[in-house]
Design an enzyme around this catalytic site. Structure first.
Site, mmCIF file in Angstrom:
data_model
loop_
_atom_site.group_PDB
_atom_site.id
_atom_site.type_symbol
_atom_site.label_atom_id
_atom_site.label_comp_id
_atom_site.label_asym_id
_atom_site.label_seq_id
_atom_site.Cartn_x
_atom_site.Cartn_y
_atom_site.Cartn_z
ATOM 1 C CG HIS A 139 -0.291 0.051 2.546
ATOM 2 N ND1 HIS A 139 0.017 -1.093 3.240
ATOM 3 C CD2 HIS A 139 0.117 1.075 3.340
ATOM 4 C CE1 HIS A 139 0.592 -0.770 4.397
ATOM 5 N NE2 HIS A 139 0.671 0.533 4.480
ATOM 6 C CG HIS A 146 3.948 4.493 5.381
ATOM 7 N ND1 HIS A 146 3.112 5.056 6.318
ATOM 8 C CD2 HIS A 146 3.438 3.267 5.110
ATOM 9 C CE1 HIS A 146 2.153 4.189 6.617
ATOM 10 N NE2 HIS A 146 2.314 3.105 5.894
ATOM 11 C CD GLU A 187 3.608 -0.485 7.145
ATOM 12 O OE1 GLU A 187 2.981 0.216 6.325
ATOM 13 O OE2 GLU A 187 3.064 -0.987 8.151
HETATM 14 CO CO CO Z 1 1.283 1.303 6.283
#
Ligand code: CO
Length: 134
Positions: free
Chosen positions: A7, A79, A130
Site C-alpha cells: 500500500h 509511507h 514500511e
Molecule cells: Co502502512
C-alpha cells in the site's frame, strides 16, 4: 528481496473529503472509515486492482501522524509499504547493508495484523518505507 507494493499511505486533513475525492473524482472503491486506536489512526482503504491506498487521519492525542499533519496541513504521502517473505531475514540483511531500522528493530503488529518494520527515510530516497511480512 522486496516483493509486491502492499500500500501507499497518505495522511489527510479531512477523511470525508479525501474519501469523496477517491470515490467520486477518481472512481475508486473506498471503504468506510475504520478507527484503529492501537495505531492512533483512522483509516479509509482505497482498493485498487493491484494495490491499496490508505488514507490516514490522526486518532487520539498521541497519534504518530499528528506531527506529519501539522507539518503538511494539506496532507501528503506518508509511507510506502513493500511486502517481504521473512521480516527478520529482511531486517538482518538491511542492517548488514547499513540501513537504519526504526525503533528497536523488533517487528510490531501492523494495521493488517501482520508483522511490520519501518525504515529510515534518509536511507531510502527520502521516503519512509514500511515492510510487511506477507
Ligand atoms: Co502502512
Amino acid at each position: 528481496m522486496i516483493g509486491r507494493l502492499n500500500h501507499v499511505a497518505i495522511v489527510v486533513p479531512d477523511l470525508a473529503a479525501a474519501s469523496k475525492t477517491y470515490a467520486g473524482t477518481l472512481g475508486a472503491r473506498v471503504s468506510a472509515p475504520l478507527d484503529m486506536p492501537a495505531h492512533g489512526v483512522t483509516t479509509v482503504f482505497v482498493e485498487l486492482p493491484n494495490t491499496k491506498i490508505e488514507l490516514l487521519h490522526p486518532l487520539g492525542a498521541n497519534s504518530p501522524i499528528a506531527k506529519f499533519l501539522a507539518d503538511h496541513p494539506s496532507g501528503g504521502m506518508h509511507h510506502i509499504c513493500y511486502e517481504v517473505d521473512d521480516i527478520l531475514a529482511a531486517r538482518d540483511r538491511l542492517k548488514a547493508e547499513g540501513a537504519r531500522v526504526l525503533g528497536d528493530g523488533t517487528p510490531k503488529i501492523g494495521a493488517h495484523d501482520k508483522p511490520v518494520l519501518f525504515l529510515h527515510p534518509k536511507d531510502f530516497c527520502g521516503t519512509l518505507v514500511e515492510l510487511e511480512q506477507a
